[in-house]
Design a protein around this motif. Structure first.
Motif, PDB file in Angstrom:
ATOM      1  N   GLU A   1       0.833  -1.211   0.000  1.00  0.00           N
ATOM      2  CA  GLU A   1       0.000   0.000   0.000  1.00  0.00           C
ATOM      3  C   GLU A   1       0.862   1.253   0.000  1.00  0.00           C
ATOM      4  N   ARG A   2       1.932   1.236   0.751  1.00  0.00           N
ATOM      5  CA  ARG A   2       2.817   2.401   0.759  1.00  0.00           C
ATOM      6  C   ARG A   2       3.495   2.597  -0.600  1.00  0.00           C
TER       7      ARG A   2
ATOM      8  N   ASN B   1      -3.493   1.911  -5.698  1.00  0.00           N
ATOM      9  CA  ASN B   1      -3.454   2.285  -4.283  1.00  0.00           C
ATOM     10  C   ASN B   1      -4.767   1.928  -3.593  1.00  0.00           C
TER      11      ASN B   1
END
Length: 413
Positions: free
Chosen positions: A102-103, A161
């Motif tokens: 996710e980052r 994302n």
């Protein structure tokens, strides 16, 4: 010596006479039908025909909670039999890899947004220069294309994302319904892999106060079953207690196992005391037909056959219904309420709806052909035949009479 011989001779003669007298009384008793045969009287009463099957108790709604992402169980908040509420956290998976993804996708969004800003600035400058004819049309078109591509890359990065953030949220497993945990498949520290199919982690029964029985009935009985019929059943946990239910659904999809066709019948069961548990075996009886004040004959009388042939003709009143004095049975009309499998003894059914019983009249056995109705596996309804209330029918023999070698045999049914 002579005196001893006389005593021995007297004892032998006395024993022989006593044995002869005992044998004579035994033979006389054996020839007496009142003592030789077991008798039962024809009675009137209520009779109910049941169809039976075994089934399994299940919750009406059983939710299998799984996971869409792989990982190791990090936290476990519920256990067996725990009540849960909707959206309550059940367990958490290790989110290290998913959080890193996710980052990474979030950083891609920032990069794509920067590229879009640069493309917009370039497009604005090229547009001004193109208006002053300092650049060609091709360069202007390329600037517009770069701007559109940068916008598409930003949308792609945002979508990735969003997916990664959703997967991060999936590492926290929540209850989809209110209910109680009936099964916990995983333990703390166990790794679950969601690859081709979703693994089941926890099973939740939505409401154990309402349950159902899934059972299978043979095709010979399914025609007598209707939705809404009352059901009685027992379970091994409470052998002295009977529970009630109702037929909810007769499913049309048949099951064929070794040429035996069965149909699934679902039965609704109220469980307000919560004593019926999922997985219990239920022994189900459905009342499909009932007669009040019917003339009843014991099923044992319909199975009985005398060892010696009976020469007396059948009753004239019963002869037209059973095919005449010769004993050939004609197929009878089906009784009201549908066909009944009356008096089946030890798995062997009688032919159609007719039968023969033996009545003790005038000190002798007399065969009587009868028409049969429904049965409760102990007694059978009589629809026709020369029988009245109080007539005594033979249900078996008390002793085996002397027979000639040619008549010796064994009856299995």
């Amino acid at each position: 010596m002579k005196r001893s011989s006389k005593v021995v001779l007297w004892i032998v003669v006395t024993a022989t006479l006593a044995g002869g007298v005992a044998w004579w009384f035994q033979q006389r008793s054996a020839q007496n039908p009142e003592r030789r045969y077991r008798l039962a009287a024809i009675e009137r009463g209520d009779i109910t025909q049941l169809v039976s099957a075994n089934g399994t108790l299940n919750p009406v709604v059983l939710v299998s909670v799984g996971t869409q992402v792989s990982g190791t169980v990090k936290q476990l908040y519920v256990d067996f039999n725990d009540p849960v509420k909707k959206d309550q956290v059940l367990l958490e998976l290790d989110d290290a890899l998913v959080a890193a993804a996710e980052r990474q996708s979030a950083a891609s969004v920032v990069s794509a947004r920067a590229s879009l800003d640069l493309a917009q600035a370039n497009e604005s400058r090229i547009k001004v220069l193109y208006a002053q004819e300092f650049v060609s049309s091709q360069e202007y078109d390329q600037a517009e294309q770069a701007l559109k591509a940068a916008g598409a890359q930003l949308a792609l990065a945002r979508a990735q994302n969003d997916r990664d953030r959703a997967n991060l949220g999936f590492t926290v497993i929540r209850s989809p319904v209110d209910g109680v945990v009936v099964d916990r498949v995983v333990d703390l520290g166990q790794t679950v892999a969601a690859s081709f199919q979703t693994p089941t982690l926890i099973k939740i029964a939505q409401d154990l106060s309402e349950m159902c029985i899934d059972t299978s009935f043979a095709e010979a009985d399914i025609g007598l079953i209707r939705e809404g019929q009352k059901v009685r059943f027992t379970v091994d946990a409470f052998p002295n207690r009977s529970f009630a239910g109702a037929v909810q659904q007769i499913r049309l999809n048949p099951t064929n196992q070794q040429n035996v066709v069965t149909y699934n019948v679902r039965i609704n069961v109220a469980n307000p005391e919560l004593i019926l548990l999922p997985g219990m075996t239920a022994y189900v009886n459905i009342a499909v037909q009932q007669r009040d004040d019917a003339l009843l004959v014991p099923n044992a009388a319909l199975r009985f056959k005398p060892a010696e042939p009976i020469s007396a003709p059948p009753s004239p009143d019963a002869a037209p219904q059973a095919g005449g004095p010769s004993g050939a049975e004609a197929p009878p009309a089906a009784p009201e309420g549908g066909g009944a499998r009356a008096g089946a003894g030890k798995g062997k059914k009688r032919d159609g709806q007719s039968g023969t019983v033996f009545v003790l009249r005038g000190g002798a056995l007399q065969p009587v052909n009868v028409q049969l109705g429904i049965t409760d596996n102990r007694s059978t309804e009589l629809l026709g035949g020369d029988l009245q209330v109080g007539d005594r029918v033979v249900t078996g023999e008390n002793s085996t009479p002397a027979r000639s070698p040619s008549s010796v045999g064994m009856r299995m049914f």
